[in-house]
Motif scaffolding. Structure first.
Motif, PDB file in Angstrom:
ATOM      1  N   PRO A 439      23.240  78.669   0.590  1.00 29.60           N
ATOM      2  CA  PRO A 439      21.919  78.281   1.109  1.00 29.60           C
ATOM      3  C   PRO A 439      21.959  76.917   1.782  1.00 29.60           C
ATOM      4  O   PRO A 439      22.731  76.033   1.404  1.00 29.60           O
ATOM      5  CB  PRO A 439      21.050  78.254  -0.157  1.00 29.60           C
ATOM      6  N   VAL A 440      21.119  76.742   2.788  1.00 28.76           N
ATOM      7  CA  VAL A 440      20.972  75.468   3.486  1.00 28.76           C
ATOM      8  C   VAL A 440      19.482  75.225   3.720  1.00 28.76           C
ATOM      9  O   VAL A 440      18.658  76.127   3.569  1.00 28.76           O
ATOM     10  CB  VAL A 440      21.725  75.447   4.840  1.00 28.76           C
ATOM     11  N   ARG A 441      19.173  73.996   4.124  1.00 29.31           N
ATOM     12  CA  ARG A 441      17.796  73.636   4.471  1.00 29.31           C
ATOM     13  C   ARG A 441      17.749  73.249   5.934  1.00 29.31           C
ATOM     14  O   ARG A 441      18.616  72.523   6.417  1.00 29.31           O
ATOM     15  CB  ARG A 441      17.304  72.478   3.596  1.00 29.31           C
ATOM     16  N   THR A 442      16.737  73.722   6.626  1.00 21.39           N
ATOM     17  CA  THR A 442      16.540  73.380   8.030  1.00 21.39           C
ATOM     18  C   THR A 442      15.101  72.890   8.210  1.00 21.39           C
ATOM     19  O   THR A 442      14.258  73.078   7.320  1.00 21.39           O
ATOM     20  CB  THR A 442      16.774  74.605   8.931  1.00 21.39           C
ATOM     21  N   PRO A 443      14.792  72.297   9.357  1.00 21.60           N
ATOM     22  CA  PRO A 443      13.395  71.893   9.600  1.00 21.60           C
ATOM     23  C   PRO A 443      12.421  73.065   9.528  1.00 21.60           C
ATOM     24  O   PRO A 443      11.224  72.859   9.263  1.00 21.60           O
ATOM     25  CB  PRO A 443      13.446  71.300  11.007  1.00 21.60           C
ATOM     26  N   ASP A 444      12.929  74.284   9.753  1.00 26.30           N
ATOM     27  CA  ASP A 444      12.061  75.463   9.691  1.00 26.30           C
ATOM     28  C   ASP A 444      11.961  76.047   8.294  1.00 26.30           C
ATOM     29  O   ASP A 444      11.266  77.050   8.087  1.00 26.30           O
ATOM     30  CB  ASP A 444      12.587  76.530  10.653  1.00 26.30           C
ATOM     31  N   GLY A 445      12.705  75.478   7.318  1.00 25.52           N
ATOM     32  CA  GLY A 445      12.653  75.984   5.959  1.00 25.52           C
ATOM     33  C   GLY A 445      14.008  76.428   5.465  1.00 25.52           C
ATOM     34  O   GLY A 445      15.037  76.239   6.133  1.00 25.52           O
ATOM     35  N   SER A 447      17.324  78.458   4.678  1.00 24.53           N
ATOM     36  CA  SER A 447      18.103  79.442   5.426  1.00 24.53           C
ATOM     37  C   SER A 447      19.451  79.587   4.734  1.00 24.53           C
ATOM     38  O   SER A 447      19.628  79.152   3.588  1.00 24.53           O
ATOM     39  CB  SER A 447      18.259  79.003   6.889  1.00 24.53           C
ATOM     40  N   ARG A 448      20.416  80.199   5.438  1.00 25.66           N
ATOM     41  CA  ARG A 448      21.758  80.355   4.903  1.00 25.66           C
ATOM     42  C   ARG A 448      22.755  79.914   5.962  1.00 25.66           C
ATOM     43  O   ARG A 448      22.490  80.016   7.166  1.00 25.66           O
ATOM     44  CB  ARG A 448      22.006  81.789   4.457  1.00 25.66           C
ATOM     45  N   ALA A 453      25.258  79.942  11.600  1.00 24.13           N
ATOM     46  CA  ALA A 453      26.477  80.124  12.394  1.00 24.13           C
ATOM     47  C   ALA A 453      26.335  81.271  13.380  1.00 24.13           C
ATOM     48  O   ALA A 453      26.868  81.207  14.498  1.00 24.13           O
ATOM     49  CB  ALA A 453      27.666  80.361  11.471  1.00 24.13           C
ATOM     50  N   ARG A 454      25.638  82.312  13.003  1.00 24.06           N
ATOM     51  CA  ARG A 454      25.574  83.498  13.857  1.00 24.06           C
ATOM     52  C   ARG A 454      24.621  83.324  15.046  1.00 24.06           C
ATOM     53  O   ARG A 454      24.415  84.259  15.816  1.00 24.06           O
ATOM     54  CB  ARG A 454      25.193  84.723  13.031  1.00 24.06           C
ATOM     55  N   ASP A 455      24.075  82.137  15.208  1.00 24.10           N
ATOM     56  CA  ASP A 455      23.249  81.858  16.382  1.00 24.10           C
ATOM     57  C   ASP A 455      24.050  81.229  17.515  1.00 24.10           C
ATOM     58  O   ASP A 455      23.490  80.877  18.553  1.00 24.10           O
ATOM     59  CB  ASP A 455      22.083  80.933  16.009  1.00 24.10           C
ATOM     60  N   GLY A 456      25.364  81.055  17.362  1.00 26.57           N
ATOM     61  CA  GLY A 456      26.179  80.467  18.418  1.00 26.57           C
ATOM     62  C   GLY A 456      27.216  79.529  17.830  1.00 26.57           C
ATOM     63  O   GLY A 456      27.299  79.364  16.609  1.00 26.57           O
ATOM     64  N   PHE A 457      28.029  78.926  18.670  1.00 30.61           N
ATOM     65  CA  PHE A 457      29.024  77.982  18.164  1.00 30.61           C
ATOM     66  C   PHE A 457      28.337  76.831  17.446  1.00 30.61           C
ATOM     67  O   PHE A 457      27.320  76.301  17.906  1.00 30.61           O
ATOM     68  CB  PHE A 457      29.894  77.446  19.307  1.00 30.61           C
TER      69      PHE A 457
END
Length: 546
Positions: A439-445, A447-448, A453-457
């Motif tokens: 799990p990770v945290r992003t500004p949008d909440g 995520s994993r 990673a699967r959104d691009g390099f």
């Protein structure tokens, strides 16, 4: 081109050429089309059948990392929720349990090691995703009888006279792809096994059998051969018996011997046969998986015995590898040479799977008397000697292929290429290896890591790496790249622990969540070299870390 947002997927409608044609609407073809659409690439999915055939369990074992790929297109969670979860594989010799394998977990994965769900139900869930995707055009009842290609695209001629024009073609037509392979001049080397396997899906109440796979060598109820039992949803069990090459299912049904065969396993319980079939297994790999603008995937490119569940699961690996590379080449983000690495990487994966499954079949069905005697000695020893159990081969369960020696991977002497770890284990994170799922945290909440990673390099920067400098460096490359500071997405250190990374390191991650490079003391030169290598933009020497 550089972006630091959490998503760099292309805007639909920006694909510069003809749609990509995908032949074969089985799970591998469905996955290919869905992943292409996720990259903003329009796809035409064509199948020669008039409609979906929703019968039989067929490929039932869906591996954790495949569920993760399917989650990227909206299907993984549904398949996992409907499937039956198991994490233990038990192996028996006659009536003695030799060992059990509890499947390892790396990181904090969103999915269990395996779920069992019939292929037909998996296909229905993927069909729902297809129906919701406007970039995908699904067509039934169109059989390909001719293929032509030039430097700008591919034409497929169908039996009804239709000619389909596409920018690229992905062939996912399963094991019966001989005509298309011949047109492409592709050999399908290997062999077929004489013994057959009887498969029955039965519905019955078998307490205690619903969370584990069971494999039996030489049980009293199938002497001299093997039996495999898999639990499935709705109190259904898939039973595979190894049977002689001249086995006659109709004759066994008529005589009542099939009922005896089933009751020898489940006892005097009520049961219902849901589906049954007899298969002959093959071990074959295509000589080429890329022919210019045409890629072969799934069973069209490789056939394995099912012990280890490496057929469908490896086909999904083919689909993901093909989709991002077609998208990057078609958009001009990478040179044509990136498509050749589809063959490099997935043919290596196919050969690895062939070696693993052939070794299993040679243990299950010894090809000569010497190896048959050796197998008996191993099994007899394993009942009393734990050291002999490592030589018992009941199938090494499916795992992702690690691109450690890929032309896209920057070697790292501190993290050398890995060999196969023990059964059920996973390799440590490093170049070529699939990222741990954490799990990770992003500004949008929440995520994993693999979802990012699967959104691009993706460049993951340690605490002592200057992210601003790294972003300035990637601003000058042609490929979309994001730079994320680990401290920003990993406040509790979960990612750092899973990667065993140092504060001075920069991790370069590919769009399929495999690590392309781990850079110590990164510089503009080593960052550029690693990205250039990871997109096949040069044949220069790798940027090896010293």
């Amino acid at each position: 081109m550089s972006e630091t947002a959490s998503n760099v997927l292309p805007t639909p409608g920006t694909w510069p050429g003809e749609p990509v044609l995908v032949l074969g609407a089985g799970p591998v073809g469905q996955t290919t089309a869905l992943l292409l659409a996720r990259w903003g690439v329009p796809a035409i999915l064509v199948d020669q059948r008039p409609r979906r055939d929703a019968h039989g369990s067929k490929a039932i074992c869906q591996q954790r990392d495949v569920l993760d790929v399917w989650e990227a297109v909206g299907a993984g969670g549904r398949i996992a929720a409907e499937g039956l979860t198991w994490s233990t594989a038990r192996t028996f010799y006659r009536d003695t349990e030799l060992f059990s394998v509890d499947l390892a977990t790396s990181g904090h994965p969103a999915f269990p090691p395996f779920v069992n769900l019939s292929q037909s139900r998996t296909e229905q869930i993927l069909d729902d995703c297809l129906a919701a995707e406007p970039l995908i055009d699904v067509r039934w009842g169109a059989q390909a009888i001719g293929v032509e290609q030039d430097t700008t695209g591919v034409e497929v001629h169908c039996t009804d006279g239709t000619v389909l024009r596409s920018s690229y073609l992905v062939v996912c037509t399963g094991g019966h792809s001989a005509l298309l392979r011949r047109m492409l001049g592709v050999r399908f080397d290997g062999h077929s096994f004489d013994d057959r396997f009887l498969i029955c899906d039965i519905r019955a109440d078998l307490p205690g059998w619903d969370t584990e796979r069971r494999f039996y060598f030489d049980p009293a109820w199938n002497p001299g051969r093997q039996v495999l039992i898999h639990p499935c949803p709705d109190s259904t069990y898939r039973i595979d018996w190894q049977v002689p090459g001249d086995y006659d299912l109709e004759a066994e049904e008529a005589s009542g011997a099939l009922d005896d065969r089933i009751r020898a396993i489940i006892g005097d319980r009520q049961y219902e046969i849901v589906w049954q079939s007899v298969y002959r297994f093959h071990s074959r790999v295509a000589s080429r998986m890329r022919c210019d603008r045409i890629l072969l995937a799934g069973d069209a490119a490789h056939l394995y015995s099912p012990f280890g569940a490496r057929g469908l699961n490896s086909g999904v690996g083919d689909a993901e590898n093909a989709a991002w590379k077609i998208a990057y080449v078609g958009r001009g983000w990478a040179p044509e040479g990136l498509l050749e690495t589809y063959h490099d990487e997935r043919h290596a994966a196919a050969r690895e799977n062939l070696a693993v499954t052939t070794a299993t079949m040679n243990f299950l069905v010894p090809p000569d008397e010497e190896r048959a005697q050796r197998r008996t000695e191993i099994l007899e020893s394993a009942t009393t000697e734990p050291g002999a159990r490592a030589d018992v081969d009941s199938g090494r369960l499916s795992e992702p292929f690690w691109y450690c020696v890929s032309p896209l991977t920057t070697p790292d002497p501190r993290r050398p290429a890995v060999d196969r770890p023990p059964r059920g284990q996973v390799p440590p994170a490093g170049p070529g290896v699939l990222l741990p799922d954490v799990p990770v945290r992003t500004p949008d909440g929440p995520s994993r890591l693999r979802a990012l990673a699967r959104d691009g390099f993706l460049l993951l920067a340690g605490a002592e790496v200057e992210t601003a400098a790294a972003r300035r460096t990637v601003a000058h490359v042609d490929t979309p790249v994001r730079v994320l500071a680990l401290d920003e997405i990993d406040p509790d250190g979960t990612v750092r622990d899973a990667l065993a990374t140092a504060p001075t390191e920069l991790w370069v991650v590919r769009p399929d969540a495999h690590v392309a490079a781990v850079l110590t003391d990164p510089t503009p030169e080593t960052i550029t070299a690693a990205l250039t290598r990871a997109t096949a933009a040069t044949a220069a020497e790798p940027a090896i870390q010293r």
